[in-house]
Design a protein around this motif. Structure first.
Motif, short mmCIF file in Angstrom:
data_model
loop_
_atom_site.label_atom_id
_atom_site.label_comp_id
_atom_site.label_asym_id
_atom_site.label_seq_id
_atom_site.Cartn_x
_atom_site.Cartn_y
_atom_site.Cartn_z
N VAL A 81 0.83 -1.21 0.00
CA VAL A 81 0.00 0.00 0.00
C VAL A 81 0.87 1.26 0.00
CG1 VAL A 81 -1.63 1.35 1.40
CG2 VAL A 81 -2.02 -1.09 1.02
N MET A 82 1.92 1.27 0.80
CA MET A 82 2.77 2.45 0.86
C MET A 82 3.53 2.67 -0.45
SD MET A 82 2.13 4.04 3.55
CE MET A 82 3.43 5.24 3.60
N LYS A 83 3.96 1.60 -1.11
CA LYS A 83 4.60 1.76 -2.41
C LYS A 83 3.60 2.28 -3.44
CE LYS A 83 8.61 -1.17 -2.39
NZ LYS A 83 9.36 -2.15 -3.15
N TRP A 84 2.36 1.85 -3.32
CA TRP A 84 1.32 2.34 -4.21
C TRP A 84 1.08 3.84 -3.97
CZ3 TRP A 84 -4.02 3.41 -2.80
CH2 TRP A 84 -4.83 3.70 -3.90
N ILE A 85 1.07 4.26 -2.70
CA ILE A 85 0.84 5.66 -2.37
C ILE A 85 2.05 6.53 -2.71
CG2 ILE A 85 0.51 7.28 -0.45
CD1 ILE A 85 -1.23 5.09 0.87
N LEU A 86 3.25 6.11 -2.27
CA LEU A 86 4.43 6.95 -2.41
C LEU A 86 5.07 6.89 -3.79
CD1 LEU A 86 6.13 6.22 1.03
CD2 LEU A 86 4.83 8.24 0.37
N GLN A 87 5.05 5.71 -4.41
CA GLN A 87 5.78 5.53 -5.67
C GLN A 87 4.88 5.21 -6.85
OE1 GLN A 87 8.50 2.42 -4.57
NE2 GLN A 87 9.86 3.83 -3.49
N SER A 88 3.58 5.23 -6.65
CA SER A 88 2.60 4.90 -7.70
C SER A 88 2.88 3.55 -8.35
CB SER A 88 2.58 6.00 -8.76
OG SER A 88 2.22 7.22 -8.20
N LYS A 89 3.28 2.59 -7.54
CA LYS A 89 3.57 1.25 -8.06
C LYS A 89 2.27 0.44 -8.09
CE LYS A 89 6.33 -2.79 -7.60
NZ LYS A 89 7.62 -3.31 -7.30
N TYR A 90 2.04 -0.22 -9.21
CA TYR A 90 0.86 -1.04 -9.37
C TYR A 90 1.25 -2.51 -9.41
CZ TYR A 90 -1.66 3.22 -10.32
OH TYR A 90 -2.23 4.45 -10.19
N TYR A 91 0.38 -3.37 -8.94
CA TYR A 91 0.64 -4.80 -8.84
C TYR A 91 -0.34 -5.56 -9.73
CZ TYR A 91 3.37 -3.39 -4.81
OH TYR A 91 4.29 -2.78 -3.99
N SER A 92 0.07 -6.77 -10.09
CA SER A 92 -0.79 -7.61 -10.92
C SER A 92 -1.96 -8.12 -10.08
CB SER A 92 0.00 -8.79 -11.48
OG SER A 92 0.40 -9.64 -10.43
N GLN B 42 12.57 -0.46 4.50
CA GLN B 42 12.45 -1.31 3.32
C GLN B 42 12.24 -0.48 2.06
OE1 GLN B 42 9.44 -4.27 3.94
NE2 GLN B 42 10.78 -5.55 5.17
N ILE B 43 11.40 0.52 2.14
CA ILE B 43 11.13 1.36 0.98
C ILE B 43 12.37 2.16 0.58
CG2 ILE B 43 9.81 3.36 0.17
CD1 ILE B 43 7.39 2.17 1.62
N SER B 44 13.09 2.70 1.56
CA SER B 44 14.29 3.48 1.23
C SER B 44 15.40 2.60 0.65
CB SER B 44 14.79 4.26 2.45
OG SER B 44 15.20 3.38 3.46
N ILE B 45 15.56 1.40 1.18
CA ILE B 45 16.58 0.48 0.65
C ILE B 45 16.23 0.10 -0.79
CG2 ILE B 45 17.52 -1.86 0.86
CD1 ILE B 45 18.73 0.14 2.82
#
Length: 104
Positions: free
Chosen positions: A26-37, A80-83
């Motif tokens: 969820v945080m990657k979706w919010i912060l980095q606009s990453k979408y998942y299959s 994890q997100i920063s790494i």
């Protein structure tokens, strides 16, 4: 996370570790606009349902331990997100990043 384990039951600690997966997504979706299959979304949904069921069964949590658990989850999430961002930015693997950033 170790302090959280000291204050909470082992079951709640394991649930906390499992909850990291959907929170990171969820945080990657919010912060980095990453979408998942669709498959990944369904797998994460299964994890979320499992976490909810286990949380209902293990209700031995007090406010102090819950706050400690939330801080542990948030700090682990940000790490994890920063790494991951650093690995992508410099196109290096986890061991190479660790060897370049850790003191000798």
């Amino acid at each position: 996370m170790n302090l959280s384990l000291m204050l909470n039951s082992v079951g709640f600690y394991q649930i906390l570790k499992l909850s990291m997966i959907p929170i990171v997504c969820v945080m990657k979706w919010i912060l980095q606009s990453k979408y998942y299959s669709r498959e990944v979304e369904m797998a994460v949904l299964v994890v979320v349902i499992g976490v909810v069921v286990c949380t209902i069964m293990d209700v031995k949590v007090n406010a102090k331990s819950f706050i400690c658990a939330c801080v542990a989850v948030f700090s682990t999430l940000m790490q994890q997100i920063s790494i991951c961002s650093l690995q992508k930015k410099y196109s290096i693997g986890s061991f190479e990043l660790l060897s370049r950033t850790a003191p000798i």
